[in-house]
Enzyme design. Sequence first.
Site, PDB file in Angstrom:
ATOM      1  N   THR A  25     -26.471  -2.630   2.799  1.00  0.00           N
ATOM      2  CA  THR A  25     -26.822  -1.216   2.879  1.00  0.00           C
ATOM      3  C   THR A  25     -27.711  -0.843   1.699  1.00  0.00           C
ATOM      4  OG1 THR A  25     -25.903   0.997   3.191  1.00  0.00           O
ATOM      5  CG2 THR A  25     -24.732  -0.407   1.660  1.00  0.00           C
TER       6      THR A  25
ATOM      7  N   THR B 194      -5.739  14.483   8.258  1.00  0.00           N
ATOM      8  CA  THR B 194      -5.894  14.434   6.798  1.00  0.00           C
ATOM      9  C   THR B 194      -4.536  14.601   6.123  1.00  0.00           C
ATOM     10  OG1 THR B 194      -8.059  15.456   7.146  1.00  0.00           O
ATOM     11  CG2 THR B 194      -7.255  15.394   4.882  1.00  0.00           C
TER      12      THR B 194
ATOM     13  N   SER C  64       0.839  -1.202   0.000  1.00  0.00           N
ATOM     14  CA  SER C  64       0.000   0.000   0.000  1.00  0.00           C
ATOM     15  C   SER C  64       0.872   1.248   0.000  1.00  0.00           C
ATOM     16  CB  SER C  64      -0.882  -0.057   1.259  1.00  0.00           C
ATOM     17  OG  SER C  64      -1.637   1.101   1.415  1.00  0.00           O
TER      18      SER C  64
ATOM     19  N   LYS D  94     -17.070  13.708  -6.860  1.00  0.00           N
ATOM     20  CA  LYS D  94     -16.148  14.839  -7.061  1.00  0.00           C
ATOM     21  C   LYS D  94     -16.313  15.372  -8.480  1.00  0.00           C
ATOM     22  CE  LYS D  94     -12.950  13.313  -3.522  1.00  0.00           C
ATOM     23  NZ  LYS D  94     -11.531  13.160  -3.189  1.00  0.00           N
TER      24      LYS D  94
ATOM     25  N   THR E 163     -14.883   7.717  -7.504  1.00  0.00           N
ATOM     26  CA  THR E 163     -16.007   8.337  -6.808  1.00  0.00           C
ATOM     27  C   THR E 163     -16.861   9.097  -7.816  1.00  0.00           C
ATOM     28  OG1 THR E 163     -16.680   9.944  -5.132  1.00  0.00           O
ATOM     29  CG2 THR E 163     -14.552  10.340  -6.170  1.00  0.00           C
TER      30      THR E 163
ATOM     31  N   SER F  75      -5.394  13.579  -3.455  1.00  0.00           N
ATOM     32  CA  SER F  75      -6.257  14.764  -3.453  1.00  0.00           C
ATOM     33  C   SER F  75      -5.828  15.854  -2.486  1.00  0.00           C
ATOM     34  CB  SER F  75      -7.703  14.357  -3.201  1.00  0.00           C
ATOM     35  OG  SER F  75      -7.847  13.864  -1.897  1.00  0.00           O
TER      36      SER F  75
HETATM   37  C1  LIG Z   1      -8.695   8.288  -3.093  1.00  0.00           C
HETATM   38  C2  LIG Z   1     -10.031   8.574  -2.491  1.00  0.00           C
HETATM   39  N1  LIG Z   1     -10.889   7.572  -2.322  1.00  0.00           N
HETATM   40  C3  LIG Z   1     -12.114   7.789  -1.798  1.00  0.00           C
HETATM   41  C4  LIG Z   1     -12.517   9.041  -1.413  1.00  0.00           C
HETATM   42  C5  LIG Z   1     -13.864   9.220  -0.798  1.00  0.00           C
HETATM   43  O1  LIG Z   1     -14.826   9.320  -1.784  1.00  0.00           O
HETATM   44  P1  LIG Z   1     -16.319   9.679  -1.358  1.00  0.00           P
HETATM   45  O2  LIG Z   1     -16.316  11.111  -0.945  1.00  0.00           O
HETATM   46  O3  LIG Z   1     -17.139   9.393  -2.573  1.00  0.00           O
HETATM   47  O4  LIG Z   1     -16.663   8.780  -0.212  1.00  0.00           O
HETATM   48  C6  LIG Z   1     -11.666  10.111  -1.595  1.00  0.00           C
HETATM   49  C7  LIG Z   1     -12.108  11.462  -1.188  1.00  0.00           C
HETATM   50  O5  LIG Z   1     -11.403  12.232  -0.577  1.00  0.00           O
HETATM   51  C8  LIG Z   1     -10.383   9.879  -2.128  1.00  0.00           C
HETATM   52  O6  LIG Z   1      -9.517  10.891  -2.287  1.00  0.00           O
END
Ligand SMILES: Cc1ncc(COP(=O)(O)O)c(C=O)c1O
Length: 389
Positions: free
Chosen positions: A261, A347, A147, A232, A229, A199
């Site tokens: 879900t 974050t 990872s 975004k 996703t 991001s």
């Molecule tokens: C790599 C990655 N995966 C998943 C997500 C989360 O996506 P969602 O907002 O659709 O749950 C993000 C959002 O920051 C992200 O950067």
Amino acid sequence: MTRPINHDFIDYDAYFAQRIQDLKDEGRYRVFADLARRAGEYPRARRYDANGEPLPDVTVWCSNDYLGMGQHKAVLKAMTRAVKDYGAGAGGTRNISGTSHPLVVLEGELADLHGKEAALIFTSGFISNEATLSTLASVLPNCHVFSDAYNHASMIQGIRHSNAKKTIFKHNDPSDLERLLREADPAVPKLVAFESVYSMDGDIAPIAELCDVAELEGLMHRLTVIEGTLAKAFGVMGGYIAGSKALVDVVRSFAPGFIFTTALPPAIAAGALASVRHLKASAAERERMHDRAARTKRLLTAAGLPVMPSVSHIVPVLVGDAARCKQASDLLLDRFGIYIQPINYPTVPRGTERLRITPSPLHDDAMVDQLIAALVEIWNELDLPFARG
Ligand SMILES: Cc1ncc(COP(=O)(O)O)c(C=O)c1O
């Protein structure tokens, strides 16, 4: 016999309040701005105070609706139409009456977008990562996961929940991945997990090189499974994976985060479908977004503001301290009507707290100029470090 509860043993509320106070002391307690976007006028938004009273309008500079598709006419039309046609909710999980036609069509469109046999939709990108990684890495016997050090929290959670062996490779470093793969047991299945655009920093993974390295170790496909996703750039909500029929079917059949879900409502799927179809045919939104990001970076640099290097449309400006990052964000909002939330630990790593700016196709020149002037004034007032040189 039921054991009596000793309520004096621990004062939970006092404990919770102390944990919150710790966050406040560190300057990283999160306060949400109460905003209402104005459809058709984005990035302008209404702002409300704690009593629900309106405050002056603001300009949003930190949305993940990167291309403004959350305001796009085709998306709004598709969603309105779908509410009229299908109603509001999904009606259940995908197994229990939640599979609606727009979802099925959207899965076909997403599989086609990525050149894969199949796709599967989840209620968010977070869930799609968590469900897919935890399922794949636990279904494969003795799976060993590699990872990237900067992977998103949803990927980390998924890998953790699989209980598989995990090794972290240096961020965006194919040679470190190669070294670690060579050290691993050649007999066990391996899964390499990384992002495309990171991001918070705006850097992009060396995808081809990472695949080359994995190929040496007997890769299944160059990109076996793609996760995305819909919340975004596509401007709506939901997450998905695309891959082979067998892989998608195993996630569909084994992932609790998919099975237990309620499905995405049909109107959301219809909006995402309109967005995906539009962006398949149009590059105009992306071109304009990159033009806006380039202008913002250029003017930030010219003003001596510490813009962090980024090859994408994400424009992070370094503050390097949680409390001052929050102070700068508060001043931007209260004095200038500019909304950019502070990005703090966890974050991003401590010491790299930042304002993360996301210029969209809808930010005009005057908005960019106003942003730069406001930041310069705040940097001077808070005595924040300008870029060296
Ligand atoms: C790599 C990655 N995966 C998943 C997500 C989360 O996506 P969602 O907002 O659709 O749950 C993000 C959002 O920051 C992200 O950067």
